[in-house]
Write a protein that holds these residues in place. Structure first.
Motif, mmCIF file in Angstrom:
data_model
loop_
_atom_site.group_PDB
_atom_site.id
_atom_site.type_symbol
_atom_site.label_atom_id
_atom_site.label_comp_id
_atom_site.label_asym_id
_atom_site.label_seq_id
_atom_site.Cartn_x
_atom_site.Cartn_y
_atom_site.Cartn_z
ATOM 1 N N LEU A 94 77.407 80.403 -5.698
ATOM 2 C CA LEU A 94 77.313 78.962 -5.888
ATOM 3 C C LEU A 94 75.897 78.468 -5.599
ATOM 4 N N HIS A 95 75.285 78.986 -4.532
ATOM 5 C CA HIS A 95 73.887 78.650 -4.233
ATOM 6 C C HIS A 95 72.984 79.072 -5.393
ATOM 7 N N TYR A 96 73.225 80.260 -5.920
ATOM 8 C CA TYR A 96 72.427 80.777 -7.034
ATOM 9 C C TYR A 96 72.513 79.837 -8.230
ATOM 10 N N LEU A 97 73.720 79.449 -8.604
ATOM 11 C CA LEU A 97 73.901 78.553 -9.752
ATOM 12 C C LEU A 97 73.220 77.211 -9.502
ATOM 13 N N HIS A 98 73.289 76.734 -8.268
ATOM 14 C CA HIS A 98 72.655 75.456 -7.911
ATOM 15 C C HIS A 98 71.141 75.531 -8.105
ATOM 16 N N ILE A 99 70.513 76.587 -7.586
ATOM 17 C CA ILE A 99 69.059 76.727 -7.704
ATOM 18 C C ILE A 99 68.645 76.974 -9.151
ATOM 19 N N MET A 100 69.391 77.815 -9.870
ATOM 20 C CA MET A 100 69.057 78.076 -11.272
ATOM 21 C C MET A 100 69.235 76.819 -12.125
ATOM 22 N N THR A 101 70.176 75.964 -11.750
ATOM 23 C CA THR A 101 70.336 74.693 -12.452
ATOM 24 C C THR A 101 69.113 73.812 -12.256
#
Length: 334
Positions: A94-101
């Motif tokens: 979830l953190h990964y998706l947040h930063i990549m967003t």
């Protein structure tokens, strides 16, 4: 003028090409993460992110193909090893998706500002809107699960103040001024990016097949750790909290879900993206110690990027973007 009469500019071709290659790499990581996620709320967000990415990829491919340029190879299912063990926790995903967003939102906005043709401007506007919605959703879910890392709080002054002398920029004496709010937000954001970079390099180094790739990832991990400490110490100097690390969200799996090519490319993408954030931090810094710290980080990352480039080209993994015509070579061939 009708859009069909307007050829895409070099800037428009360049942004489309970059968005396609970067998007296909991140999409493969998202698909792997989706296959391992157990939390249903996080799973739904990843499913939507993958659908959005696939739609954008198809539209970009049409833009490029209609202009007569070859569609980039990018990354595909061949770079994904299905059925491998879990490498990251649900929360890390979830953190990964947040930063990549966040990366995507900035990339879409930059591409929009470089676009002239109406259909392309509308496309990037749509991409930006999708990214804003995804940012809102990932932020809300991180908050709901108690894992969103807020930036430091501090008590404001009672009235506006003006800089009164050179002491404002001093950063090496014991009486240096406290950090400004503009400096704090840049420090916090840069640390969060570095934490993701370090965590991914830890996970990727565990599973990479090539000894050279593992060695590079380990050196990148060490550099990220030192940079986190350097930036974190500046926050600690003003008794401000430092964002938490995510290493504990990486499992001990040695089963590689990705090709070495994808993992190495992804780290290069993060390195290059980080330079713009470091540059923004440098631009907002008004204390000498901050300026020096950012300059050291930027120079170190230039050296690491050179190593990355050499390793990518040695393995023939670095896809070449469209080049301007070589007029000298064309004249020779006449």
């Amino acid at each position: 003028m009708d859009k069909d009469e307007l050829k895409l500019t070099s800037a428009e071709i360049g942004t489309l090409w970059g968005q396609y290659v970067n998007g296909t790499a991140i999409d493969i990581v998202n698909k792997y993460m989706l296959s391992t996620i157990e939390d249903e709320e996080i799973k739904v967000i990843f499913e939507d992110a993958i659908k959005i990415s696939e739609n954008q990829k198809q539209q970009i491919a049409r833009f490029i193909d209609n202009e007569g340029f070859p569609i980039p190879v990018g990354f595909s299912e061949s770079d994904l090893n299905e059925g491998t063990n879990r490498l990251f926790s649900d929360i890390f995903c979830l953190h990964y998706l947040h930063i990549m967003t966040l990366h995507g939102l900035i990339g879409h906005t930059t591409s929009l500002s470089s676009s002239v043709r109406k259909d392309l401007r509308h496309f990037y506007e749509s991409c930006s809107n999708d990214a804003i919605t995804m940012y809102q959703r990932t932020t809300e879910l991180l908050l709901e699960k108690g894992h969103f890392q807020r930036d430091p709080y501090f008590y404001p002054d009672e009235k506006p103040e003006f800089v009164s002398g050179q002491s404002f920029i001093n950063g090496f004496s014991s009486d240096k001024r406290p950090l400004a709010a503009t400096e704090i937000v840049a420090l916090s954001l840069n640390i969060k990016k570095k934490i993701l970079e370090k965590s991914l390099s830890i996970g990727f180094s565990q599973v990479a097949q090539s000894k050279e790739v593992r060695k590079f990832l380990e050196s990148m991990q060490n550099a990220s750790n030192k940079q986190i400490q350097s930036l974190g110490n500046i926050l600690k100097g003003d008794n401000l909290p430092v964002p938490m690390s995510w290493e504990s969200e990486v499992t001990s799996s040695q089963d590689s879900p990705f090709s070495d090519k994808l993992m190495l490319y992804h780290m290069g993408f993060l390195l290059q993206s980080a330079q713009s954030y470091h540059g923004s931090g440098l631009a907002s810094a008004m204390r000498v110690d901050l300026v020096t710290t950012y300059e050291k980080i930027i120079l170190k990352n230039i050296m690491i990027t050179k190593e990355w480039f050499n390793l990518m080209t040695k393995n023939n993994w670095l896809e070449q973007p469209p080049l301007a015509p070589n007029r000298k070579e064309i004249a020779k061939d006449k």
